[in-house]
Design an enzyme around this catalytic site. Structure first.
Site, mmCIF file in Angstrom:
data_model
loop_
_atom_site.group_PDB
_atom_site.id
_atom_site.type_symbol
_atom_site.label_atom_id
_atom_site.label_comp_id
_atom_site.label_asym_id
_atom_site.label_seq_id
_atom_site.Cartn_x
_atom_site.Cartn_y
_atom_site.Cartn_z
ATOM 1 N N HIS A 93 4.644 0.263 78.195
ATOM 2 C CA HIS A 93 4.727 1.515 78.966
ATOM 3 C C HIS A 93 6.174 1.876 79.281
ATOM 4 O O HIS A 93 6.626 2.989 79.038
ATOM 5 C CB HIS A 93 3.902 1.372 80.249
ATOM 6 N N PHE A 94 6.940 0.900 79.778
ATOM 7 C CA PHE A 94 8.275 1.337 80.193
ATOM 8 C C PHE A 94 9.269 1.365 79.043
ATOM 9 O O PHE A 94 10.361 1.890 79.197
ATOM 10 C CB PHE A 94 8.788 0.596 81.440
ATOM 11 N N ARG A 145 3.026 -10.586 80.017
ATOM 12 C CA ARG A 145 4.433 -10.203 80.008
ATOM 13 C C ARG A 145 5.218 -11.306 80.710
ATOM 14 O O ARG A 145 4.627 -12.164 81.368
ATOM 15 C CB ARG A 145 4.639 -8.849 80.690
ATOM 16 N N ARG A 146 6.532 -11.257 80.594
ATOM 17 C CA ARG A 146 7.399 -12.146 81.354
ATOM 18 C C ARG A 146 7.028 -13.615 81.239
ATOM 19 O O ARG A 146 7.119 -14.364 82.211
ATOM 20 C CB ARG A 146 7.354 -11.776 82.832
HETATM 21 FE FE1 HAS Z 1 5.566 3.777 85.132
HETATM 22 C C1 HAS Z 1 5.033 0.406 85.668
HETATM 23 C C2 HAS Z 1 2.629 4.513 86.711
HETATM 24 C C3 HAS Z 1 6.177 7.142 84.736
HETATM 25 C C4 HAS Z 1 8.823 3.082 84.321
HETATM 26 N N1 HAS Z 1 6.693 2.069 85.000
HETATM 27 C C5 HAS Z 1 6.288 0.786 85.240
HETATM 28 C C6 HAS Z 1 7.383 -0.119 85.023
HETATM 29 C C7 HAS Z 1 8.471 0.647 84.691
HETATM 30 C C8 HAS Z 1 8.017 2.020 84.671
HETATM 31 C C9 HAS Z 1 9.869 0.159 84.425
HETATM 32 O O1 HAS Z 1 0.661 3.095 88.559
HETATM 33 C C10 HAS Z 1 7.296 -1.629 85.117
HETATM 34 C C11 HAS Z 1 7.755 -2.170 86.391
HETATM 35 C C12 HAS Z 1 7.669 -3.682 86.373
HETATM 36 O O2 HAS Z 1 8.624 -4.316 85.863
HETATM 37 O O3 HAS Z 1 6.659 -4.235 86.820
HETATM 38 N N2 HAS Z 1 4.559 5.504 85.577
HETATM 39 C C13 HAS Z 1 3.374 5.580 86.216
HETATM 40 C C14 HAS Z 1 2.968 6.975 86.334
HETATM 41 C C15 HAS Z 1 3.967 7.715 85.752
HETATM 42 C C16 HAS Z 1 4.966 6.777 85.315
HETATM 43 C C17 HAS Z 1 1.721 7.500 86.973
HETATM 44 N N3 HAS Z 1 7.162 4.892 84.613
HETATM 45 C C18 HAS Z 1 7.219 6.264 84.511
HETATM 46 C C19 HAS Z 1 8.546 6.679 84.139
HETATM 47 C C20 HAS Z 1 9.300 5.523 84.025
HETATM 48 C C21 HAS Z 1 8.415 4.424 84.324
HETATM 49 C C22 HAS Z 1 8.973 8.102 83.937
HETATM 50 C C23 HAS Z 1 10.719 5.323 83.668
HETATM 51 C C24 HAS Z 1 11.589 6.244 83.402
HETATM 52 N N4 HAS Z 1 4.104 2.667 85.981
HETATM 53 C C25 HAS Z 1 3.012 3.168 86.625
HETATM 54 C C26 HAS Z 1 2.252 2.068 87.230
HETATM 55 C C27 HAS Z 1 2.944 0.890 86.929
HETATM 56 C C28 HAS Z 1 4.097 1.303 86.150
HETATM 57 C C29 HAS Z 1 1.021 2.132 88.010
HETATM 58 C C30 HAS Z 1 2.569 -0.540 87.358
HETATM 59 C C31 HAS Z 1 1.689 -1.166 86.360
HETATM 60 C C32 HAS Z 1 1.428 -2.616 86.655
HETATM 61 O O4 HAS Z 1 0.261 -3.011 86.605
HETATM 62 O O5 HAS Z 1 2.347 -3.400 86.930
HETATM 63 C C33 HAS Z 1 4.009 9.246 85.690
HETATM 64 O O6 HAS Z 1 5.169 9.695 86.335
HETATM 65 C C34 HAS Z 1 3.936 9.800 84.303
HETATM 66 C C35 HAS Z 1 3.825 11.317 84.323
HETATM 67 C C36 HAS Z 1 4.143 11.895 82.994
HETATM 68 C C37 HAS Z 1 3.392 12.782 82.320
HETATM 69 C C38 HAS Z 1 3.856 13.282 80.973
HETATM 70 C C39 HAS Z 1 4.346 14.743 80.979
HETATM 71 C C40 HAS Z 1 4.910 15.086 79.639
HETATM 72 C C41 HAS Z 1 6.072 15.757 79.410
HETATM 73 C C42 HAS Z 1 6.563 15.968 77.980
HETATM 74 C C43 HAS Z 1 6.314 17.358 77.458
HETATM 75 C C44 HAS Z 1 6.649 17.419 75.993
HETATM 76 C C45 HAS Z 1 7.152 18.496 75.361
HETATM 77 C C46 HAS Z 1 7.438 18.442 73.890
HETATM 78 C C47 HAS Z 1 7.413 19.782 76.050
HETATM 79 C C48 HAS Z 1 2.100 13.261 82.851
HETATM 80 C C49 HAS Z 1 6.915 16.271 80.529
HETATM 81 C C50 HAS Z 1 6.141 18.708 73.202
HETATM 82 C C51 HAS Z 1 6.260 19.161 71.805
HETATM 83 C C52 HAS Z 1 5.302 18.894 70.912
HETATM 84 C C53 HAS Z 1 5.427 19.445 69.565
HETATM 85 C C54 HAS Z 1 4.127 18.045 71.209
#
Ligand code: HAS
Ligand code: CU
Length: 548
Positions: free
Chosen positions: A373-374, A438-439
């Site tokens: 994921h990250f 992991r880890r």
């Molecule tokens: Fe996460 C664990 C939930 C976003 C980083 N996350 C981690 C860890 C890291 C990390 C480093 O709820 C591990 C930590 C560790 O060492 O234990 N994360 C989320 C959720 C989001 C999320 C709900 N994470 C990120 C971002 C990170 C990041 C951003 C770094 C930069 N995460 C978790 C959870 C854990 C977790 C739990 C713990 C899990 C566990 O069990 O330990 C949300 O913010 C994500 C929202 C994003 C979207 C996507 C929107 C899409 C966009 C792109 C548009 C594309 C275009 C191009 C316009 C809904 C904006 C399209 C063109 C075409 C032609 C297709």
């Protein structure tokens, strides 16, 4: 208002200093990453008794904490100087003080990690314990970043004073929001380091409350990931439209999404502790709801980016649902790298939603899925956007120009990265679903029967890791060229204008007292009672305030 089109040379030097450290960290941290994937494939053991956890800590700290923080602060100094004018010598001086504190702190921290005295992973919470020097080094990094943050705040305040009744320039506003976010969240990590971990490591106390230390870490750790993400969003919202030749879809929407990040990033740390005993399920539930709130500004960003691309495509005569895709400047690495980052953020964000859902997290928690994921979110979406930013930022600051050959290499770099990450992160997600931890050093599970199921994926992981390491070498070649060898000349620091039909930006966005006030209220709401619980129900043998 006349815009400062070129970043002042003195500000450029400061920004570049930060960016150089960031890329040195990328080289060293990347090497550690390569070694990890090789060890996990089961085909390689580390020489000279080096511990897997030492390498893992080096990798996480250098890439997760050093590369990011240094690149972000350097980029923000440049972005503020570009849009709110040259820094005063006083503010710039504090920028340098911040730089040196952070750099000395990094060197101290790195020394203790590399000598095997701080194999505590990048999250460093108890019960893992490091040499006091590790915590002291990290403290210097954080204090240095605060000083840099204050330098940015005072500069922004000076601009506001000189322009009463105006909203601040978009990029400067965004940088300030990100630094406020950083300041509020890093208080948590400062608290656990100074009140718990350092005294414990120095032997002044003989135990610490582990749950409190993990909670304070994640109070910081989740907003930390948005501190990484927001500069990428700055580039998406305010710079990419200019690069493609379009306009910002809506200035207000961009600001609103940043304010929502400030409000909802912090009171959500429990989504990293869903599997932990000692926290009442009700409060986990509250924080999961808030986690889903913080998804909204990312959905707004996706909407805004699609709108920008489509508006531009249609202005160029594109028709049909996806006709605009053909009009985008695919041959321009400044666009291509961040765009690939955006595409990867769609599955990356979906994975985040899986993690945030309590029941699904039971399947993936502490498996290598989370690492997958990250590596999509941070190591692809954010990092590719930073690379794309570096392709114009570095030559702008160094007074050079990117050649066609370097641009082509940067396109290849992006493709190499995307392919490597598909292998590596894809394999991590699958192996994680099969329960691969992991880890954990390979030797700890090599003889378990399930390992047979995981090993094929871990070999694919190593293939991906090797491709990614080639990607790191490529980007370092490009960055070194842009900083020191590319032909001299003027490179644009692109800053987009807002589309004519967009609404006027309301001044309410500058009501900092209100936004910081709501942020504090949400934090108190989400954390006060659980904290009281943790301290009152501290394990037997605790004394004093039961923080240890
Ligand atoms: Fe996460 C664990 C939930 C976003 C980083 N996350 C981690 C860890 C890291 C990390 C480093 O709820 C591990 C930590 C560790 O060492 O234990 N994360 C989320 C959720 C989001 C999320 C709900 N994470 C990120 C971002 C990170 C990041 C951003 C770094 C930069 N995460 C978790 C959870 C854990 C977790 C739990 C713990 C899990 C566990 O069990 O330990 C949300 O913010 C994500 C929202 C994003 C979207 C996507 C929107 C899409 C966009 C792109 C548009 C594309 C275009 C191009 C316009 C809904 C904006 C399209 C063109 C075409 C032609 C297709
Ligand atoms: Cu999180």
């Amino acid at each position: 208002m006349a815009e400062t089109v070129k970043v002042d040379r003195r500000d450029a030097k400061l920004a570049l200093a930060y960016i150089y450290v960031a890329f040195i960290a990328l080289g060293l941290g990347g090497l550690a990453g390569l070694l990890q994937t090789l060890v996990r494939s089961g085909k390689f053991t580390l020489p000279a008794n080096i511990s897997y956890y030492t390498i893992l800590t080096t990798h996480g700290v250098l890439l997760g904490l050093v590369l990011t923080t240094f690149f972000i602060i350097g980029f923000q100094f440049a972005a503020i100087s570009r849009t709110a004018g040259t820094f005063s010598s006083r503010a710039r001086f504090f920028g340098w003080v911040g730089f040196w504190l952070m750099t000395i702190g990094t060197a101290v921290t790195a020394f203790f990690i590399l000598t095997g005295q701080a194999s505590v992973l990048y999250t460093f919470y108890a019960p893992l314990q490091a040499h006091p020097g590790f915590y002291i080094g990290l403290t210097l990094v954080v204090v240095g970043s605060w000083i840099s943050g204050f330098s940015m705040f005072t500069h922004y305040a000076r601009w506001k004073k000189a322009h009463p009744g105006e909203v601040g320039p978009l990029l400067s506003f965004m940088a300030v929001v990100n630094m406020v976010l950083w300041l509020v969240c890093s208080l948590g990590v400062a608290a656990t380091v100074l009140i718990q971990l350092l005294p414990w490591s120095l032997g002044l106390v003989d135990r610490v409350n582990v749950l409190v230390s993990r909670t304070l870490f994640w109070y910081f750790g989740h907003p930390l990931v948005y501190f990484w993400l927001l500069p990428a969003y700055m580039i998406w919202y305010a710079i990419i439209p200019k690069i493609i030749g379009g306009k910002i879809f809506s200035d207000s929407l961009a600001r609103l999404s940043f304010i929502l990040f400030l409000l909802f990033s912090i009171p959500v740390g429990f989504h990293h502790q869903l599997m932990e005993p000692g926290i009442d399920p009700f409060w986990k539930y509250v924080q999961v709801v808030l986690t889903f709130m913080v998804v909204i500004p990312s959905l707004m960003t996706a909407f805004s980016m699609f709108a920008t691309f489509e508006m531009y495509g249609r202005s160029q005569g594109a028709v049909g649902l996806f006709g605009w895709l053909r009009k985008l400047p695919w041959g321009d690495a400044r666009f291509f790298a961040p765009f690939v980052g955006m595409v990867f953020f769609i599955p990356a964000g979906a994975g985040g939603l899986v993690n945030a859902s309590h029941q699904l997290d039971q399947v993936v928690h502490n498996t290598i899925w989370v690492t997958g994921h990250f590596h999509l979110t941070l190591a692809t979406t954010v990092v590719l956007t930073f690379f794309g930013g570096a392709y114009w930022l570095i030559p702008h600051l160094s007074g050079r120009m990117m050649t066609k050959a370097m641009n082509r290499l940067a396109i290849i770099q992006t493709i190499v990265w995307a392919v490597g990450m598909c292998f590596m992160s894809g394999a991590m997600h699958f192996a994680g679903l099969l329960g691969a931890p992991r880890r954990s050093a390979f030797s700890t599970y090599a003889n378990s029967p399930q390992a047979l199921e995981w090993i094929p994926y871990q070999i694919v992981q190593a293939v991906g890791g090797t491709i990614l390491f080639i990607g790191i070498i490529l980007v370092l070649v490009i960055v070194t060229n842009l900083a020191f060898f590319a032909p001299k000349g003027e490179t644009e620091f692109p800053v987009a204008e807002v589309a004519e039909q967009a609404e006027r930006t309301p001044l309410a966005f500058e009501n900092w007292k209100l936004w910081i006030g709501i942020t504090v209220v949400l934090i108190l709401l989400a954390y006060t009672i659980p904290f009281i619980d943790m301290i009152q129900n501290a394990p037997p043998g605790s004394k004093g305030y039961k923080l240890w």
